[in-house]
Design a protein around this motif. Sequence first.
Motif, short mmCIF file in Angstrom:
data_model
loop_
_atom_site.label_atom_id
_atom_site.label_comp_id
_atom_site.label_asym_id
_atom_site.label_seq_id
_atom_site.Cartn_x
_atom_site.Cartn_y
_atom_site.Cartn_z
N CYS A 185 -3.71 -75.04 -39.47
CA CYS A 185 -3.20 -74.13 -40.25
C CYS A 185 -1.92 -73.57 -40.29
O CYS A 185 -1.37 -73.04 -41.38
N ILE A 196 -8.65 -69.20 -44.37
CA ILE A 196 -9.57 -68.35 -43.67
C ILE A 196 -9.16 -68.04 -42.20
O ILE A 196 -9.75 -67.37 -41.58
N ASN A 197 -8.08 -69.09 -41.83
CA ASN A 197 -7.83 -68.71 -40.17
C ASN A 197 -6.18 -68.12 -40.18
O ASN A 197 -5.63 -68.77 -39.34
ZN LIG Z 1 -7.55 -72.99 -42.73
#
Ligand SMILES: [Zn+2]
Length: 85
Positions: free
Chosen positions: A45, A58-59
């Motif tokens: 990410c 989402i991280n």
């Molecule tokens: Zn991610």
Amino acid sequence: MSETAASQRCELCQVVIEDRPGLPDVVTFSNGPQGSRSKLWSRVCQYVTDPERRRLCINQDSDGRGAEQPGDAFPDAPAIDLGKS
Ligand SMILES: [Zn+2]
């Protein structure tokens, strides 16, 4: 009371993050061993730099993923089977 565990999929990073109430979330990578959110961050990410793509990840929340742990950024050593000889 039933378990409320839920999993979320990060479409961008192609992983599944399993929510475990009271326990650290478990990240299932598309291959290799499972890991933590901080591991996902250090391997995948953090390299997402485009704002449009970041919105899909989402991280990106530093509170959610916690501090980076030693070894997060390194590939896991291959499993060594010591049981058979
Ligand atoms: Zn991610």
